[in-house]
Design a protein around this motif. Structure first.
Motif, mmCIF file in Angstrom:
data_model
loop_
_atom_site.group_PDB
_atom_site.id
_atom_site.type_symbol
_atom_site.label_atom_id
_atom_site.label_comp_id
_atom_site.label_asym_id
_atom_site.label_seq_id
_atom_site.Cartn_x
_atom_site.Cartn_y
_atom_site.Cartn_z
ATOM 1 N N VAL A 270 -8.559 26.503 4.318
ATOM 2 C CA VAL A 270 -7.763 26.503 3.094
ATOM 3 C C VAL A 270 -7.889 27.851 2.388
ATOM 4 C CG1 VAL A 270 -7.470 25.450 0.820
ATOM 5 C CG2 VAL A 270 -7.923 24.004 2.810
ATOM 6 N N ALA A 271 -9.119 28.354 2.294
ATOM 7 C CA ALA A 271 -9.351 29.635 1.627
ATOM 8 C C ALA A 271 -8.631 30.771 2.339
ATOM 9 C CB ALA A 271 -10.847 29.918 1.551
ATOM 10 N N ALA A 272 -8.497 30.642 3.666
ATOM 11 C CA ALA A 272 -7.829 31.683 4.453
ATOM 12 C C ALA A 272 -6.313 31.534 4.443
ATOM 13 C CB ALA A 272 -8.340 31.649 5.888
ATOM 14 N N GLY A 273 -5.814 30.459 3.837
ATOM 15 C CA GLY A 273 -4.374 30.237 3.788
ATOM 16 C C GLY A 273 -3.805 29.569 5.019
ATOM 17 N N ALA A 274 -4.669 29.108 5.928
ATOM 18 C CA ALA A 274 -4.203 28.472 7.156
ATOM 19 C C ALA A 274 -3.889 26.996 6.974
ATOM 20 C CB ALA A 274 -5.249 28.641 8.258
ATOM 21 N N VAL A 275 -4.425 26.388 5.922
ATOM 22 C CA VAL A 275 -4.171 24.978 5.604
ATOM 23 C C VAL A 275 -3.827 24.887 4.125
ATOM 24 C CG1 VAL A 275 -5.233 22.692 5.360
ATOM 25 C CG2 VAL A 275 -5.650 24.037 7.421
ATOM 26 N N THR A 276 -2.793 24.131 3.810
ATOM 27 C CA THR A 276 -2.421 23.911 2.415
ATOM 28 C C THR A 276 -2.755 22.487 2.005
ATOM 29 O OG1 THR A 276 -0.161 23.243 2.991
ATOM 30 C CG2 THR A 276 -0.538 25.581 2.578
ATOM 31 N N VAL A 277 -3.038 22.303 0.729
ATOM 32 C CA VAL A 277 -3.378 20.980 0.196
ATOM 33 C C VAL A 277 -2.368 20.647 -0.899
ATOM 34 C CG1 VAL A 277 -5.172 19.545 -0.843
ATOM 35 C CG2 VAL A 277 -5.811 21.447 0.660
ATOM 36 N N PRO A 278 -1.336 19.873 -0.572
ATOM 37 C CA PRO A 278 -0.327 19.560 -1.586
ATOM 38 C C PRO A 278 -0.898 18.665 -2.683
ATOM 39 C CG PRO A 278 0.481 19.105 0.651
ATOM 40 C CD PRO A 278 -0.994 19.308 0.741
ATOM 41 N N ILE A 279 -0.763 19.090 -3.935
ATOM 42 C CA ILE A 279 -1.158 18.274 -5.079
ATOM 43 C C ILE A 279 0.117 17.648 -5.632
ATOM 44 C CG2 ILE A 279 -2.281 18.221 -7.328
ATOM 45 C CD1 ILE A 279 -4.178 18.968 -5.064
ATOM 46 N N ALA A 280 0.243 16.343 -5.473
ATOM 47 C CA ALA A 280 1.473 15.661 -5.874
ATOM 48 C C ALA A 280 1.544 15.435 -7.370
ATOM 49 C CB ALA A 280 1.585 14.323 -5.139
ATOM 50 N N ALA A 281 0.400 15.170 -7.997
ATOM 51 C CA ALA A 281 0.391 14.880 -9.436
ATOM 52 C C ALA A 281 -1.013 15.073 -9.979
ATOM 53 C CB ALA A 281 0.856 13.449 -9.699
ATOM 54 N N SER A 282 -1.081 15.440 -11.265
ATOM 55 C CA SER A 282 -2.359 15.597 -11.945
ATOM 56 C C SER A 282 -2.300 14.846 -13.273
ATOM 57 C CB SER A 282 -2.645 17.082 -12.195
ATOM 58 O OG SER A 282 -3.876 17.267 -12.862
ATOM 59 N N PHE A 283 -3.354 14.080 -13.561
ATOM 60 C CA PHE A 283 -3.424 13.264 -14.766
ATOM 61 C C PHE A 283 -4.701 13.572 -15.530
ATOM 62 C CE2 PHE A 283 -0.674 10.885 -11.986
ATOM 63 C CZ PHE A 283 0.236 10.236 -12.821
ATOM 64 N N PRO A 284 -4.669 13.528 -16.848
ATOM 65 C CA PRO A 284 -5.917 13.606 -17.605
ATOM 66 C C PRO A 284 -6.720 12.323 -17.415
ATOM 67 C CG PRO A 284 -4.094 13.170 -19.081
ATOM 68 C CD PRO A 284 -3.493 13.434 -17.732
ATOM 69 N N LEU A 285 -8.002 12.411 -17.641
ATOM 70 C CA LEU A 285 -8.901 11.278 -17.408
ATOM 71 C C LEU A 285 -8.467 10.034 -18.179
ATOM 72 C CD1 LEU A 285 -12.716 11.493 -17.083
ATOM 73 C CD2 LEU A 285 -11.753 9.805 -18.627
ATOM 74 N N ASP A 286 -7.958 10.193 -19.395
ATOM 75 C CA ASP A 286 -7.606 9.020 -20.190
ATOM 76 C C ASP A 286 -6.337 8.314 -19.712
ATOM 77 O OD1 ASP A 286 -5.727 10.838 -21.057
ATOM 78 O OD2 ASP A 286 -6.448 10.913 -23.138
ATOM 79 N N ARG A 287 -5.699 8.853 -18.666
ATOM 80 C CA ARG A 287 -4.542 8.177 -18.056
ATOM 81 C C ARG A 287 -4.878 7.688 -16.649
ATOM 82 N NH1 ARG A 287 0.220 12.348 -18.493
ATOM 83 N NH2 ARG A 287 1.346 10.688 -17.371
ATOM 84 N N ILE A 288 -6.147 7.313 -16.440
ATOM 85 C CA ILE A 288 -6.603 6.915 -15.120
ATOM 86 C C ILE A 288 -5.832 5.717 -14.579
ATOM 87 C CG2 ILE A 288 -8.473 5.504 -16.092
ATOM 88 C CD1 ILE A 288 -8.509 7.460 -12.744
ATOM 89 N N GLN A 289 -5.489 4.750 -15.427
ATOM 90 C CA GLN A 289 -4.757 3.586 -14.931
ATOM 91 C C GLN A 289 -3.397 3.988 -14.373
ATOM 92 O OE1 GLN A 289 -4.532 0.479 -17.869
ATOM 93 N NE2 GLN A 289 -6.743 0.221 -17.983
ATOM 94 N N GLU A 290 -2.727 4.907 -15.061
ATOM 95 C CA GLU A 290 -1.423 5.390 -14.606
ATOM 96 C C GLU A 290 -1.558 6.142 -13.278
ATOM 97 O OE1 GLU A 290 2.189 8.263 -16.267
ATOM 98 O OE2 GLU A 290 0.523 7.696 -17.590
ATOM 99 N N ALA A 291 -2.597 6.957 -13.167
ATOM 100 C CA ALA A 291 -2.814 7.720 -11.943
ATOM 101 C C ALA A 291 -3.053 6.801 -10.747
ATOM 102 C CB ALA A 291 -4.006 8.658 -12.122
ATOM 103 N N VAL A 292 -3.889 5.783 -10.937
ATOM 104 C CA VAL A 292 -4.200 4.866 -9.847
ATOM 105 C C VAL A 292 -2.977 4.023 -9.491
ATOM 106 C CG1 VAL A 292 -5.635 2.923 -9.137
ATOM 107 C CG2 VAL A 292 -6.651 4.849 -10.364
ATOM 108 N N ALA A 293 -2.219 3.579 -10.495
ATOM 109 C CA ALA A 293 -1.012 2.795 -10.229
ATOM 110 C C ALA A 293 -0.024 3.583 -9.382
ATOM 111 C CB ALA A 293 -0.363 2.365 -11.541
ATOM 112 N N LEU A 294 0.093 4.870 -9.643
ATOM 113 C CA LEU A 294 0.996 5.708 -8.851
ATOM 114 C C LEU A 294 0.532 5.781 -7.408
ATOM 115 C CD1 LEU A 294 3.404 7.649 -8.727
ATOM 116 C CD2 LEU A 294 1.842 9.503 -9.380
ATOM 117 N N GLN A 295 -0.769 5.902 -7.196
ATOM 118 C CA GLN A 295 -1.263 5.963 -5.827
ATOM 119 C C GLN A 295 -1.128 4.623 -5.109
ATOM 120 O OE1 GLN A 295 -5.485 6.372 -4.683
ATOM 121 N NE2 GLN A 295 -4.859 8.322 -3.814
ATOM 122 N N VAL A 296 -1.424 3.540 -5.808
ATOM 123 C CA VAL A 296 -1.304 2.211 -5.199
ATOM 124 C C VAL A 296 0.130 1.954 -4.752
ATOM 125 C CG1 VAL A 296 -1.463 -0.271 -5.644
ATOM 126 C CG2 VAL A 296 -3.274 1.251 -6.453
#
Length: 308
Positions: A270-296
């Motif tokens: 990843v550091a060398a740019g040979a693998v990418t890690v797509p981040i689909a969404a980021s949530f603040p800690l106080d929206r944990i229920q919303e974050a988990v519901a999206l993944q489920v």
């Protein structure tokens, strides 16, 4: 005070509560990590939702939540030489990663793991790597994927799948990835030939690989494993990570079967740019229920990350 996501009972996202807790501090033989990001995985909400599933990991009552994290060591107890204050770290901590701070005893014992975060990798990316990276490595290592292979990856657009596809391509393999049609462009950018899962998968694979496939890894259920068997792949060249039933002769594996060094190799890629890690969404800690519901919901392509 500090915050942590806690679960008092088993259930869906609604049982996850953000609580104010006494700020923890590192004692002798311990370090404290200020968490900067936590990556969510299916195993997190599966453990929170099922007493049977949680018991497989030794969790029988109320617990914290989340396993993958990245952050900074901000307290070091007496008799600790492995870490220093200010070290950037990432890794896995069973059922406790989604919090402002976490205290860990050193040296860590499996399944807990903590490594130095390489320069050039941000905390969100580092937090997205441990469980998916180790799982992808275990799934590919079990079937010895190499440059002469045409590999079928089931569930290629998921958190583990996107890494498995890229690691297999780095190993020189041709990759066919199963997914929903809406993710085909995404998979092509990762270097995979996309194929829709579901009825008729074997016929679609034959079109994409007229000379046949040589190996397969099924990252969701058993459809891909069964298709590979029907296409003549030996059971010993097929792996599964989340099979709902046993397929005779097939390698059933997962993150805990991987060598910790595998995660460092992936992070270096990843550091060398040979693998990418797509981040689909980021949530603040106080929206944990919303974050988990999206993944489920199961329609996110890439990782979901929670930040303080």
């Amino acid at each position: 005070m500090s915050r942590a996501v806690l679960r008092e009972e088993f259930g869906g996202p609604e049982v996850l509560q953000v609580r104010e807790v006494p700020e923890p501090h590192a004692g002798p033989g311990e370090i404290r990590v200020a968490v900067r990001a936590a990556g969510l995985n299916p195993m997190d909400w599966q453990m929170a939702g099922s007493a049977r599933h949680a018991a497989r990991f030794g969790i029988t009552g109320p617990s914290g939540f989340g396993c993958d994290l990245a952050g900074v060591v901000d307290e070091v107890g007496q008799r600790v030489s492995e870490f220093a204050r200010g070290d950037r770290v990432y890794g896995g901590v069973l059922a406790g990663a989604v919090a402002d701070h976490i205290v860990l005893r050193v040296p860590l014992t499996p399944p807990n793991l903590l490594l130095s975060t390489p320069d050039g990798i941000d905390d969100a990316t580092a937090a997205a790597l441990p469980t998916p990276g180790l799982t992808a490595a275990a799934a590919l290592d079990a079937i010895r994927v190499g440059p002469s292979d045409t590999l079928l990856v089931g569930g290629a657009a998921g958190g583990v799948g996107v890494l498995a596809v890229q690691l297999a391509r780095l190993a020189g393999a041709t990759v066919i990835g199963t997914a929903s049609p809406g993710t085909f462009d995404f998979l092509e950018r990762l270097g995979a030939l996309p194929a829709a899962y579901g009825t008729g998968l074997a016929d679609r694979v034959r079109v994409l690989a007229p000379d046949g496939i040589t190996a397969a890894t099924d990252l969701h259920g058993t459809e891909t494993a069964e298709t590979a068997l029907a296409l003549g792949v030996p059971p010993g060249r097929i792996s599964t990570i989340a099979a709902d039933r046993h397929v005779p002769g097939v390698h059933a594996t997962g993150a805990f079967a991987a060598e910790p060094a595998a995660l460092e190799r992936i992070t270096d890629a990843v550091a060398a740019g040979a693998v990418t890690v797509p981040i689909a969404a980021s949530f603040p800690l106080d929206r944990i229920q919303e974050a988990v519901a999206l993944q489920v919901d199961g329609h996110v392509h890439g990782k979901i990350v929670v930040t303080p």
